[in-house]
Each structure stands twice: as structure tokens, then as C-alpha cells.
Design a protein around this motif. Structure first.
Motif, PDB file in Angstrom:
ATOM      1  N   ARG A  67       0.823  -1.210   0.000  1.00  0.00           N
ATOM      2  CA  ARG A  67       0.000   0.000   0.000  1.00  0.00           C
ATOM      3  C   ARG A  67       0.862   1.268   0.000  1.00  0.00           C
ATOM      4  O   ARG A  67       0.388   2.325  -0.412  1.00  0.00           O
ATOM      5  CB  ARG A  67      -0.889   0.035   1.245  1.00  0.00           C
ATOM      6  CG  ARG A  67      -1.852  -1.118   1.379  1.00  0.00           C
ATOM      7  CD  ARG A  67      -2.592  -0.993   2.710  1.00  0.00           C
ATOM      8  NE  ARG A  67      -3.340  -2.181   3.048  1.00  0.00           N
ATOM      9  CZ  ARG A  67      -4.590  -2.415   2.675  1.00  0.00           C
ATOM     10  NH1 ARG A  67      -5.216  -1.531   1.935  1.00  0.00           N
ATOM     11  NH2 ARG A  67      -5.196  -3.521   3.034  1.00  0.00           N
ATOM     12  N   CYS A  68       2.057   1.147   0.529  1.00  0.00           N
ATOM     13  CA  CYS A  68       2.967   2.297   0.687  1.00  0.00           C
ATOM     14  C   CYS A  68       4.327   1.899   0.109  1.00  0.00           C
ATOM     15  O   CYS A  68       5.306   1.723   0.853  1.00  0.00           O
ATOM     16  CB  CYS A  68       3.114   2.656   2.158  1.00  0.00           C
ATOM     17  SG  CYS A  68       1.568   2.717   3.083  1.00  0.00           S
ATOM     18  N   PRO A  69       4.421   1.742  -1.192  1.00  0.00           N
ATOM     19  CA  PRO A  69       5.600   1.087  -1.770  1.00  0.00           C
ATOM     20  C   PRO A  69       6.904   1.861  -1.652  1.00  0.00           C
ATOM     21  O   PRO A  69       7.970   1.257  -1.650  1.00  0.00           O
ATOM     22  CB  PRO A  69       5.204   0.884  -3.236  1.00  0.00           C
ATOM     23  CG  PRO A  69       4.134   1.895  -3.490  1.00  0.00           C
ATOM     24  CD  PRO A  69       3.393   2.034  -2.196  1.00  0.00           C
ATOM     25  N   ASN A  70       6.827   3.179  -1.553  1.00  0.00           N
ATOM     26  CA  ASN A  70       8.050   3.976  -1.448  1.00  0.00           C
ATOM     27  C   ASN A  70       8.281   4.462  -0.024  1.00  0.00           C
ATOM     28  O   ASN A  70       8.973   5.460   0.190  1.00  0.00           O
ATOM     29  CB  ASN A  70       8.002   5.166  -2.404  1.00  0.00           C
ATOM     30  CG  ASN A  70       7.827   4.733  -3.845  1.00  0.00           C
ATOM     31  OD1 ASN A  70       8.140   3.606  -4.201  1.00  0.00           O
ATOM     32  ND2 ASN A  70       7.306   5.623  -4.662  1.00  0.00           N
ATOM     33  N   GLY A  71       7.689   3.797   0.946  1.00  0.00           N
ATOM     34  CA  GLY A  71       7.813   4.209   2.335  1.00  0.00           C
ATOM     35  C   GLY A  71       6.483   4.708   2.872  1.00  0.00           C
ATOM     36  O   GLY A  71       5.502   4.856   2.127  1.00  0.00           O
ATOM     37  N   PRO A  72       6.439   4.956   4.180  1.00  0.00           N
ATOM     38  CA  PRO A  72       5.158   5.256   4.826  1.00  0.00           C
ATOM     39  C   PRO A  72       4.505   6.546   4.370  1.00  0.00           C
ATOM     40  O   PRO A  72       3.310   6.742   4.592  1.00  0.00           O
ATOM     41  CB  PRO A  72       5.526   5.316   6.312  1.00  0.00           C
ATOM     42  CG  PRO A  72       6.990   5.586   6.338  1.00  0.00           C
ATOM     43  CD  PRO A  72       7.548   4.900   5.139  1.00  0.00           C
ATOM     44  N   ASP A  73       5.264   7.430   3.744  1.00  0.00           N
ATOM     45  CA  ASP A  73       4.652   8.667   3.257  1.00  0.00           C
ATOM     46  C   ASP A  73       4.302   8.579   1.770  1.00  0.00           C
ATOM     47  O   ASP A  73       4.168   9.595   1.096  1.00  0.00           O
ATOM     48  CB  ASP A  73       5.557   9.868   3.528  1.00  0.00           C
ATOM     49  CG  ASP A  73       6.952   9.690   2.944  1.00  0.00           C
ATOM     50  OD1 ASP A  73       7.244   8.591   2.414  1.00  0.00           O
ATOM     51  OD2 ASP A  73       7.745  10.643   3.016  1.00  0.00           O
ATOM     52  N   SER A  74       4.156   7.360   1.276  1.00  0.00           N
ATOM     53  CA  SER A  74       3.745   7.159  -0.120  1.00  0.00           C
ATOM     54  C   SER A  74       2.455   6.351  -0.149  1.00  0.00           C
ATOM     55  O   SER A  74       2.031   5.795   0.866  1.00  0.00           O
ATOM     56  CB  SER A  74       4.844   6.412  -0.894  1.00  0.00           C
ATOM     57  OG  SER A  74       4.970   5.079  -0.419  1.00  0.00           O
ATOM     58  N   ASP A  75       1.834   6.296  -1.285  1.00  0.00           N
ATOM     59  CA  ASP A  75       0.658   5.438  -1.444  1.00  0.00           C
ATOM     60  C   ASP A  75       0.521   5.060  -2.914  1.00  0.00           C
ATOM     61  O   ASP A  75       1.337   5.470  -3.744  1.00  0.00           O
ATOM     62  CB  ASP A  75      -0.616   6.111  -0.915  1.00  0.00           C
ATOM     63  CG  ASP A  75      -0.973   7.365  -1.695  1.00  0.00           C
ATOM     64  OD1 ASP A  75      -1.124   7.262  -2.920  1.00  0.00           O
ATOM     65  OD2 ASP A  75      -1.091   8.442  -1.074  1.00  0.00           O
ATOM     66  N   ILE A  76      -0.510   4.280  -3.210  1.00  0.00           N
ATOM     67  CA  ILE A  76      -0.668   3.764  -4.582  1.00  0.00           C
ATOM     68  C   ILE A  76      -1.806   4.443  -5.332  1.00  0.00           C
ATOM     69  O   ILE A  76      -2.190   3.989  -6.408  1.00  0.00           O
ATOM     70  CB  ILE A  76      -0.904   2.231  -4.563  1.00  0.00           C
ATOM     71  CG1 ILE A  76      -2.147   1.892  -3.728  1.00  0.00           C
ATOM     72  CG2 ILE A  76       0.334   1.514  -4.042  1.00  0.00           C
ATOM     73  CD1 ILE A  76      -2.555   0.429  -3.845  1.00  0.00           C
ATOM     74  N   THR A  77      -2.329   5.511  -4.751  1.00  0.00           N
ATOM     75  CA  THR A  77      -3.480   6.175  -5.367  1.00  0.00           C
ATOM     76  C   THR A  77      -3.227   6.546  -6.817  1.00  0.00           C
ATOM     77  O   THR A  77      -4.097   6.363  -7.674  1.00  0.00           O
ATOM     78  CB  THR A  77      -3.824   7.447  -4.571  1.00  0.00           C
ATOM     79  OG1 THR A  77      -4.052   7.085  -3.209  1.00  0.00           O
ATOM     80  CG2 THR A  77      -5.058   8.122  -5.139  1.00  0.00           C
ATOM     81  N   ASP A  78      -2.056   7.038  -7.099  1.00  0.00           N
ATOM     82  CA  ASP A  78      -1.762   7.513  -8.454  1.00  0.00           C
ATOM     83  C   ASP A  78      -1.067   6.476  -9.327  1.00  0.00           C
ATOM     84  O   ASP A  78      -0.684   6.778 -10.455  1.00  0.00           O
ATOM     85  CB  ASP A  78      -0.891   8.776  -8.373  1.00  0.00           C
ATOM     86  CG  ASP A  78      -1.633   9.932  -7.709  1.00  0.00           C
ATOM     87  OD1 ASP A  78      -2.872   9.992  -7.839  1.00  0.00           O
ATOM     88  OD2 ASP A  78      -0.964  10.749  -7.050  1.00  0.00           O
ATOM     89  N   ILE A  79      -0.870   5.291  -8.786  1.00  0.00           N
ATOM     90  CA  ILE A  79      -0.165   4.267  -9.566  1.00  0.00           C
ATOM     91  C   ILE A  79      -0.917   2.931  -9.553  1.00  0.00           C
ATOM     92  O   ILE A  79      -0.322   1.883  -9.297  1.00  0.00           O
ATOM     93  CB  ILE A  79       1.283   4.082  -9.069  1.00  0.00           C
ATOM     94  CG1 ILE A  79       1.330   3.846  -7.549  1.00  0.00           C
ATOM     95  CG2 ILE A  79       2.159   5.256  -9.466  1.00  0.00           C
ATOM     96  CD1 ILE A  79       2.713   3.437  -7.041  1.00  0.00           C
TER      97      ILE A  79
END
Ligand SMILES: [Ca+2]
Ligand SMILES: [Ca+2]
Length: 358
Positions: free
Chosen positions: A176-188
Motif C-alpha cells: 500500500r505504501c511502496p516507497n515508504g510510509p509517506d507514499s501510497d498507490i493512489t496515483d499508480i
């Protein structure tokens, strides 16, 4: 969007200051070998006892021709791969310690295969339907390439993988947070799902009425009917100056020029399909296979081989967006690498197969 982002941060904060024992264990790894074998992504081992803590002949057609007949298929569709014999492996290995050779005759029966890597959106559907929780979510961390972390997250991390210091254990990193905890998959949503363990990948495939491919099936599919070629499209990495896969251009790990258009993962199907209609077989995300890892192979002709009966690591194939010839010359059909089944990382995904017609 905000809710997902919030959940990622909360998840990370709940994990708190737990140390990543998998990374501690990795400190004892031997120094990386020289040259092409030292990408380090096979060093991403969790401590199982503790929960926490190129250029050749230009045989390829231009991209549009190479991909002819493959475009226009719906997202997520499987294609029937007609079985047959093929030469698996190579007698001219790019990385001999990986067990790329010997070249050996293998027959695989027909099977269906996902045309693309399983995407975030597809994995989200699986989780929505089943409530599945991945191993990285249970562990509370996963390995992320430092080049895609925010400065804020990177500054909080004091450990790294000794043999590959560009890999950092990151609390709260998961699919859900592939680039770390301050990322998400909403745009990908259409990027390959990452941070999935071997069991996670198998669970998804079972839910989708499939399974992970054997290494032989994967390599047969990668080759797309071509014999003795390095890549799914031929022997030249960039035919007519075009990029055929999401790889690393520049000086790994310090500078990614992203000449192929992508610093990180790309939407699946961003590059031409091979002759079987399969996208991103090399590059973008590494892909789990069903087989246990071994480096010695029989030269006897085999039919539908399934690898060793047991082992400690599973085989992954195809390389990723992090692969460069200088460090990880593994974006070839014969190339292979391994991870422990509970490993998860920001460059490792999968695709499924299903039984074909007999
Ligand atoms: Ca790239
Ligand atoms: Ca791939």
C-alpha cells in the motif's frame, strides 16, 4: 486518497521504533562480489527467527512491429502460451555463479499466462475480496531502494544492508505504501504491485484460479519463441535506439538518468510486448516463480521441470527497473536470482499462470 495516505502513516507510527532484525542479519553478509553480480537484491533476507526487527546482432524488429498483434488486449488478460520444447539457460552465462547454464532442452506443456505483472489495482481487488494481509504488513517493514525514499523517511533509518547499502529496511513500507510510509498507490494503480512475498504472490494467484509459473514456464514465455537470444526481443538492448524495458540508465546506484522515461516502476504495458503478447518480462519488477533455488541443473532433457524439491530461497526472474549492466545484468531471459520466500522489496512483484488446454 487522503485516507490511504493517513493509514500508511498510522501504520508506520504503530510499528514505532522496532528494529529491523532482517537488516541486522544482513550486516553479516559477505562483501558484494565484483561487477555484474552485485546488485544486492538477493541479500534482502529477513531473520526468520525474529519477527522484527550486450550488444549483439541486431535481430529485433522495430518496437511497433515487434509488438504487432499484442496491443489492444484488455488489461489483465491471460494469453495461451502454446507448449513445446525450448533451450533453457545458456552456455554463455552473464553471471556464472547464478547457475544460468548449462543450456538444456526442456519441454513445457501449454499454459495461460498473465500478459502483465499483477498491478496494484488487481492486488487491491484481491485484498478487498479476501481481507488478505501480506507478510510485509505483518512484519511491519519491507526493503526500499533508498533512491525512491523521501528525505524525511531516509533520515530516520540507521541501518542498511551491508552488502548493498542502497537497500534500506523501512517501517511501514508495504504494497500500500511502496516507497515508504509517506507514499501510497493512489496515483499508480496500473503499476506492478510490490512488497509481496512468495506466499503473498501465491495467495493472489490461487484466488485468481491460477498459480505462480515454474521457472521453466517463465523462461519459455520470456523467450517468446526466439532461440538463444538475450532478451525477449533479440540480442540488442536498444534496437534502433528504442527502449524495450524499464531498466536503469546512468550510474547505479547514484544517478538514474531515466532515459527510458521512468525512474521507478512504470505502468504495466508501457514497453512493447514480446511475440507471445507478454509485457515487462524483463525489467520493471522482478517476478517470483514457483521453484526453489539451485545452481546446478541436469543436462538431461526434461519435461515440465519444477525445480528442486526443497530449498531455502525461491527463484525470481527478469530483473527490475533497478537493473544496470554494471551491477545487475539480470534483465535477460536466462538470468535468475533468488530471495527467501518471506522477502519483500520495492522492486519485486509477480504474475500468474493457469493450466492450459491439453
Ligand atoms: Ca527506468
Ligand atoms: Ca518484470
Amino acid at each position: 486518497m487522503m485516507r490511504l495516505f493517513y493509514l500508511c502513516l498510522v501504520f508506520a507510527s504503530v510499528i514505532g521504533v522496532l528494529l529491523i532484525q532482517g537488516a541486522q542479519g544482513a550486516h553479516s553478509e559477505a562483501a558484494p562480489p565484483q561487477g555484474a553480480a552485485s546488485c544486492g537484491c538477493d541479500k534482502l533476507r529477513r531473520d526468520g527467527a525474529q519477527q522484527h526487527a550486450e550488444e549483439g546482432s541486431d535481430s529485433a524488429a522495430p518496437a511497433h512491429k515487434y509488438s504487432e498483434g499484442a496491443n489492444g488486449r484488455p488489461q489483465g488478460q491471460m494469453v495461451l502460451i502454446a507448449g513445446g520444447p525450448f533451450w533453457m539457460g545458456t552456455d554463455d552465462p552473464g553471471i556464472p555463479p547464478d547457475g544460468e547454464g548449462p543450456r538444456r532442452l526442456v519441454h513445457v506443456d501449454s499454459f495461460y499466462m498473465d500478459t502483465q505483472e499483477v498491478t496494484n489495482q488487481q492486488f487491491q481487488s484481491f485484498v478487498n475480496a479476501t481481507g488478505y494481509i501480506t507478510e510485509a504488513e505483518k512484519f511491519g517493514d519491507s526493503f526500499v531502494f533508498e533512491g525512491i525514499l523521501s528525505a524525511g523517511v531516509k533520515n530516520q533509518i540507521t541501518q542498511a544492508v551491508a552488502a548493498a547499502p542502497w537497500w534500506l529496511p523501512v517501517k511501514g513500507a508495504n504494497w500500500r505504501c511502496p516507497n515508504g510510509p509517506d507514499s501510497d498507490i493512489t496515483d499508480i494503480p496500473d503499476h506492478p504491485v510490490l512488497h509481496v512475498s512468495w506466499a503473498d504472490a501465491g495467495a493472489y494467484c490461487s484466488w485468481a484460479n491460477g498459480r505462480l509459473p515454474t521457472e521453466a514456464e517463465w523462461e519459455y514465455a520470456c523467450r517468446g519463441g526466439l532461440e538463444d537470444r538475450l532478451y525477449p526481443w533479440g540480442n540488442k538492448l536498444n534496437p534502433k535506439g528504442q527502449h524495450y524495458a524499464n531498466l536503469w540508465q546512468g550510474d547505479f546506484p547514484n544517478h538514474n538518468s531515466a532515459e527510458d522515461g521512468y525512474m521507478k516502476t512504470s505502468p504495466v504495458r508501457s514497453f512493447p510486448a514480446n511475440a507471445f503478447g507478454l509485457y515487462d518480462m524483463v525489467g520493471n519488477a522482478w517476478e517470483w516463480t514457483a521453484d526453489w533455488w539451485a545452481v546446478h541443473h541436469t543436462t538431461e532433457r526434461q519435461r515440465n521441470p519444477t525445480g528442486p524439491p526443497s530449498g531455502t530461497d525461491k527463484v525470481k526472474k527478469g530483473g527490475s527497473y533497478m537493473c544496470h549492466k554494471s551491477y545487475c545484468y539480470r534483465y535477460r531471459c536466462a538470468a535468475r536470482s533468488q530471495n527467501t520466500p518471506d522477502s519483500a522489496a520495492s522492486n519485486l512483484g509477480f504474475r500468474c499462470v493457469a493450466e492450459g488446454k491439453t
